[in-house]
Structure formats: C-alpha cells, structure tokens
Design an enzyme around this catalytic site. Structure first.
Site, PDB file in Angstrom:
ATOM      1  N   HIS A   1       0.832  -1.209   0.000  1.00 20.26           N
ATOM      2  CA  HIS A   1       0.000   0.000   0.000  1.00 20.26           C
ATOM      3  C   HIS A   1       0.861   1.252   0.000  1.00 20.26           C
ATOM      4  O   HIS A   1       0.596   2.218  -0.710  1.00 20.26           O
ATOM      5  CB  HIS A   1      -0.879   0.039   1.263  1.00 20.26           C
ATOM      6  CG  HIS A   1      -1.977  -0.967   1.248  1.00 20.26           C
ATOM      7  ND1 HIS A   1      -2.602  -1.398   2.375  1.00 20.26           N
ATOM      8  CD2 HIS A   1      -2.562  -1.624   0.236  1.00 20.26           C
ATOM      9  CE1 HIS A   1      -3.524  -2.279   2.068  1.00 20.26           C
ATOM     10  NE2 HIS A   1      -3.509  -2.432   0.771  1.00 20.26           N
TER      11      HIS A   1
ATOM     12  N   GLU B   1      -2.194 -13.114 -20.240  1.00 21.73           N
ATOM     13  CA  GLU B   1      -1.281 -13.069 -19.089  1.00 21.73           C
ATOM     14  C   GLU B   1      -0.996 -14.453 -18.523  1.00 21.73           C
ATOM     15  O   GLU B   1      -0.351 -14.590 -17.492  1.00 21.73           O
ATOM     16  CB  GLU B   1      -1.790 -12.112 -18.015  1.00 21.73           C
ATOM     17  CG  GLU B   1      -3.219 -12.306 -17.583  1.00 21.73           C
ATOM     18  CD  GLU B   1      -3.685 -11.231 -16.586  1.00 21.73           C
ATOM     19  OE1 GLU B   1      -2.864 -10.463 -16.067  1.00 21.73           O
ATOM     20  OE2 GLU B   1      -4.894 -11.191 -16.324  1.00 21.73           O
TER      21      GLU B   1
ATOM     22  N   ASP C   1       1.798 -10.612 -14.927  1.00 22.19           N
ATOM     23  CA  ASP C   1       1.407 -11.994 -14.649  1.00 22.19           C
ATOM     24  C   ASP C   1       1.999 -12.963 -15.671  1.00 22.19           C
ATOM     25  O   ASP C   1       2.310 -14.108 -15.331  1.00 22.19           O
ATOM     26  CB  ASP C   1      -0.120 -12.128 -14.641  1.00 22.19           C
ATOM     27  CG  ASP C   1      -0.683 -11.702 -13.294  1.00 22.19           C
ATOM     28  OD1 ASP C   1      -0.158 -12.193 -12.277  1.00 22.19           O
ATOM     29  OD2 ASP C   1      -1.611 -10.894 -13.262  1.00 22.19           O
TER      30      ASP C   1
HETATM   31  C1  PEP Z   1      -0.447  -7.656 -15.590  1.00 22.03           C
HETATM   32  O1  PEP Z   1      -0.582  -8.748 -15.052  1.00 22.03           O
HETATM   33  O2  PEP Z   1       0.528  -7.361 -16.302  1.00 22.03           O
HETATM   34  C2  PEP Z   1      -1.436  -6.593 -15.401  1.00 22.03           C
HETATM   35  C3  PEP Z   1      -1.401  -5.499 -16.122  1.00 22.03           C
HETATM   36  O3  PEP Z   1      -2.379  -6.749 -14.443  1.00 22.03           O
HETATM   37  P1  PEP Z   1      -2.105  -6.718 -12.863  1.00 22.03           P
HETATM   38  O4  PEP Z   1      -0.736  -6.109 -12.667  1.00 22.03           O
HETATM   39  O5  PEP Z   1      -3.190  -5.890 -12.312  1.00 22.03           O
HETATM   40  O6  PEP Z   1      -2.178  -8.149 -12.484  1.00 22.03           O
HETATM   41 MG    MG Z   2      -2.448  -9.347 -14.252  1.00 21.59          MG
END
Ligand code: PEP
Ligand code: MG
Length: 575
Positions: free
Chosen positions: A195, A436, A460
């Site tokens: 956070h 992802e 991800d």
């Molecule tokens: C990602 O996984 O690259 C993405 C943009 O989503 P988050 O970071 O919210 O998982």
């Molecule tokens: Mg993601």
C-alpha cells in the site's frame, strides 16, 4: 562529514528521482517502548491514560479521513485503520494486560499488538496476512499519542531538507505527507506492491522500500541521498558522491520539466507511424494525473480497486458512477475497463476465496464466473457507463475458450436485462481479454477468433511463465522481462494480432519501461498502456524511434539465446 562513515543500502525503488536531505527517524511501536511497573493505586489512571490516547487517535484518523476525501484510495486505507482501532482486541484488551501485569500502557499495547500480529501471520489468506502491517501502524499511532510525537519537533522551514526514515509507514502517514514538503522517504519493510508503495508513486516523491535495517543503521540528522530510480540509499555521502547526485537530481528535474513540452505532441515515430499511449488507473481519483500526462485513452482500469479495503461490495450504482466519471473525463477517447481481477493478492472481505495457492486458484475470470451475481452487477454497471463514452470490456486471466464463451454469454444476458429496463448502453461495446497466462499466448488464435482486442499483462505473464510469485521478495531476482521465453510469448501474441487485424496492447509494467520501448515497437506493438507518470518518457522514446531500425534490432535480439548477448543487443537497439 569527515568523521562520519559513508555506506550504501539497497532496496526497491518505488518512486523515481533523487532526494538529498537529513534523516528524520520515525519511531516504531515494536522496537522502542520501555517497560515499567505501575503501582496498584495508579492502575486506573494508567488505563485512563490508555483510553485517552485511543480516543485522540480516533479523532486524528477521523480528521485525516475527511481531509482525504478527494483521494478515495487513501481514505479507504484510513477508514480501515479506524475500524482496526475500534476493535476491542486493540482498544480494550490492553486494559486487561495493564491490570493483570501492572505494566505501563505502551508496553501493554505492544504486547497485545505482537499477539495479534502472530495471529495474522498464521492466516492462509495473503490479503489478511498483509493486514498485520495495518495493525502495527495503528498501534504505532497510539504509542505516539502516549509518548508524544517526535514529528512535532520539525519546523516547516526544514521539511524540504528532511528524509523520513521509518520501519514502516502507514497510508495515513502518507496522506499527512501531502500537507508537508518532505524530500522523500525510506522504509525497512514493504514490497513494490505494498500500500505504501502504491501511495508513494501517486505522491511522486523519491522513495525506497524494503531496506531491511535502515532504521537501525541510520542516526537522526545524518545526511542521506535517495536514488529512487535504482533503489540506492547513500548514508553520509562524501563530497564527490554528493556532487554527483546533486547533478543527477538537477538533470532529473530538468528532464521532467522538459518532458512536459511534449504533452500534446502526437506520439509518432520518426517515420510517421502513430502509436497509442494510454494510461493505467486504479480509481477515478487518478484522472487528474491522466489528463496531465496527455494520455489519449485509458488502457487499463483495474476495477477491483473499487472493491478493496472495505467490508461491503460496491453496488451497481456506485460502480456505474465510477466508470461513467472516467468515461466522461476522457471525452470519447477509449476507456478499457478490466472486469474484476480478484483473488491472488487482491480479495474482498465479503467474498473470500483464496485456496491453497491463490495465484493459481479461483482468481480473476475464474472468480467472476463462480460468482455470477457479482459479475452481472459489474457488467451491467460497465454497460450502462458505455453510453457516456468509448468504454471497452477487458476480461482478465483467461486461459480457456469456454471461459470467454461463458463471459460473452453473461455480457449478452446483462444487455438483455438492460433492454428490459429500457436503460441505454453501447450495444456494440468491444470485448477483449488479457493475455497473461502462457497458455493464452501460445493458443492466441483461439482468443483472436472470439474477441475484439487483446492486452498483454506482462506482470502476470512473467509470473506464470517463469513460475515465480510476483509478491515474493525472495524470488524477485528471477523476475526477468528479457527471458527468451517471455519475449517469445509477447512477440507471438503481437504477431498473431497483427496478422488477424486484432489490436494488441501491452498494459503490464514492461510497457512503462523505457529500456524496452524500442524492442516492443520493433516487435510490432502499437499500443502501450502505462502509469501516467511514465507516459511522457515513453512518448519521448517513441518520437526518437525509427520503426524499420527497431524492427531489425528486435529481430536480431529475438534470434539470441544467451542472456548477456540479449542485453548487448538491447543496448545496441537503444544506443
Ligand atoms: C499484468 O498482469 O501485467 C497486469 C497489467 O495486471 P495486474 O498487474 O493488475 O495483475
Ligand atoms: Mg495481471
């Protein structure tokens, strides 16, 4: 400076830039409380002293919450802290400890806090485990109220020379930073996704987290240099180092100023190809930064942030207002709303579904399909907002064709419900999915057939391709966007999209890394979605890139297998 020892500490830079200033140590509840015995006839007075401190902190948090109303994300953090403090585990249990052990209030509070922290640490759910930091931060506030604030010693005229050094900082402290002019801050704990880090980025202050023992090693008023870009903290720099960083600081500030000049310049490469530079947001409150960045769309609205740090779920009306606000401020430019990506490290209190391995569990689209009422509510809210702008729908973490088919049926169902009620929406709303999961990148044609656009979530994609938990510090060094496997999956997806005429963007952190801009352009990427603070730097690189050269350089790099050679070729591409 002559009799001081100079040394450097390394952590995770969460907000770029250079800050130079004097250390101000903020105390930690757990480390700095003294113990003393209370005489039997003074026990009631000690309990009253404790109660008064709790009441004072409640009032303080109430004031912060009301002054933070424009920053919804921060207000949510503060409200969480108010809830924690209202709980009898923190506001009443220490009274029993004072009475039973005849100890001072600070000691009783820290004893109880340690006990609660132990309970949180034993929890399976990552979100709940992370809440132990919130409990500690609240306790720290009460300890400060009991012992008197060290911060009061700081005169405002000194603030711009002050670097705050803390074991941990609460979001509530960060809000107070808004009213001060501190040069920067560093903490012992916290990852780049904590956070504190999220709020730090939004404040645009040079900052480093995860320095481990900085607070023990640094003394009050020692001279510090924060290099927030590289995560380096230099304590007592010698003259030469100091001069180097002063220069670096000037250059950084000058560069930021200069970048503002290209805010309205169209993002085109040297050879005249137009590139879309969109922004990533978490909440409507981020829109000011977006408009200042000159983004021509929102490429990723992480809608799940509307659901975090609260006990209830936002209803359709509340969600609709949030999506509409963003759509209207973008005045017809695209706004890609990602449907709920809950699970893994982001869960809501009302719908806990963590499982033994949260990243591989009931996350994102899997979670939505398992909670059809919740999903339908969100789809209806997004569809209704699509009447007010160019809203598009993005499905997270899809791996199977049937997940897309199922989600599309639910979109249709939501449309039918709105038709019955006579509520307007865009019937031709575009629907895309995040690539992802490696399976999605490998079987990308299965996606292309069913969807209007794709967005590569490299955060991800790297996590799942290289089998490293992105929230686990101990494997952070293995998180490598330049791993040939990652690059192959990214290139494959971009190529397949281009061939089929389906737009592909990158919205993960790779898109905001200026070292990778030319490589991605060379691989055929034409849409980037990045944090607003990164956008102009990316635009500058786009303006300086010749696509034909980038394409040749990227092809050469993709033929290399050796990591060192890949780095060499990347330097050449950027040279
Ligand atoms: C990602 O996984 O690259 C993405 C943009 O989503 P988050 O970071 O919210 O998982
Ligand atoms: Mg993601």
């Amino acid at each position: 400076m002559a009799d001081t020892v100079s040394f450097s500490l390394f952590g995770a830079g969460v907000s770029p830039g250079v800050a130079i200033g004097y250390a101000h140590l903020i105390s930690s509840a757990r480390l700095e409380v003294v113990h003393y015995e209370i005489e039997a006839d003074k026990i009631d007075a000690e309990i009253a002293r404790f109660d008064q401190a709790v009441a004072r902190v409640q009032t303080e948090l109430g004031l912060i919450a009301s002054s933070a109303s424009a920053l919804a994300e921060m207000a949510a953090f503060v409200n969480l802290h108010r809830m924690i403090l209202s709980d009898s585990q923190l506001s009443a249990a220490p009274r029993d400890i004072i009475r039973a052990r005849r100890c001072n209030a600070e000691w009783a509070l820290v004893e109880q806090t340690e006990h609660l922290v132990g309970q949180f640490e034993a929890m399976d759910d990552l979100y709940m485990r992370e809440r132990k930091a919130d409990v500690q931060q609240v306790a720290e506030r009460v300890v400060k109220a009991l012992t008197g604030s060290a911060r009061a010693r700081l005169g405002p005229s000194h603030e711009e020379n002050v670097i705050v050094v803390a074991h941990d900082l609460s979001p509530a402290d960060m809000i107070l930073f808004k009213q001060h002019q501190f040069a920067g801050f560093v903490t012992d704990v916290g990852g780049v996704t904590s956070h504190t880090a999220i709020v730090a980025r939004s404040l645009n202050l040079p900052a480093i987290v995860g320095l481990q023992h900085a607070r023990q090693m640094i003394r009050e008023n020692e001279l510090l240099v924060i290099d927030g870009s590289d995560g380096i903290l230099i304590v007592n720099p010698d003259r030469q180092v100091l001069a180097e960083y002063q220069l670096k600081q000037n250059e950084f500030q000058l560069e930021r100023q200069k970048l503002k000049r290209i805010r309205t310049t169209p993002a085109t490469t040297i050879d005249g190809s137009a590139i879309d530079l969109y922004a990533n947001i978490e909440l409507p409150a981020d829109m000011d930064d977006v408009l200042e960045s000159g983004a021509t769309g929102i490429g990723l609205f992480r809608s799940e942030f509307l659901f975090l740090n609260r006990n209830d779920l936002p209803n359709e009306e509340e969600q609709f207002e949030a999506y509409r606000e963003v759509a209207e401020s973008m005045q017809g430019q695209p706004v890609v709303v990602r449907t709920l990506d809950l699970g893994a490290d982001k869960t809501v209190n009302g719908a806990e579904r963590s499982g033994p391995n949260p990243s591989l569990g009931l996350r994102a689209i899997r979670f939505c399909l398992a909670e059809p009422q919740m999903f339908l509510t969100q789809l209806r809210a997004i569809l209704r907002a699509s009447h007010f702008g160019d809203i598009r729908l993005l499905l997270p973490m899809v791996a199977h064709a049937h997940e897309i088919d199922h989600a599309l049926v639910m979109v249709k169902q939501a449309k039918q419900m709105l038709d019955l009620q006579g509520l307007p929406y865009n019937p031709d709303i575009l629907v895309g999915a995040m690539v992802e999961v490696p399976a999605a990148a490998l079987a990308v044609n299965m996606f292309i057939k069913r969807l209007d656009f794709l967005s590569i979530g490299t955060n991800d994609l790297i996590q799942y391709t290289l089998a490293i938990d992105r929230t686990d510090n101990s494997v952070a060094h293995l998180y490598d966007p330049l791993h040939p496997a990652v690059l192959t999956l990214v290139a494959n997806t971009i190529r397949a999209g281009a061939r089929a005429g389906v737009p592909v963007s990158v919205c993960g952190e790779m898109a905001g890394d200026v070292r990778l801009t030319r490589l991605l352009l060379g691989l055929g990427l034409r849409q980037f979605s990045v944090h607003p603070a990164q956008l102009l730097e990316i635009k500058q690189q786009v303006l300086r890139t010749d696509l034909a050269e980038a394409k040749r350089g990227a092809a050469r790099l993709m033929r290399a297998h050796d990591p060192e050679r890949i780095l060499q070729l990347l330097d050449r591409l950027n040279g």
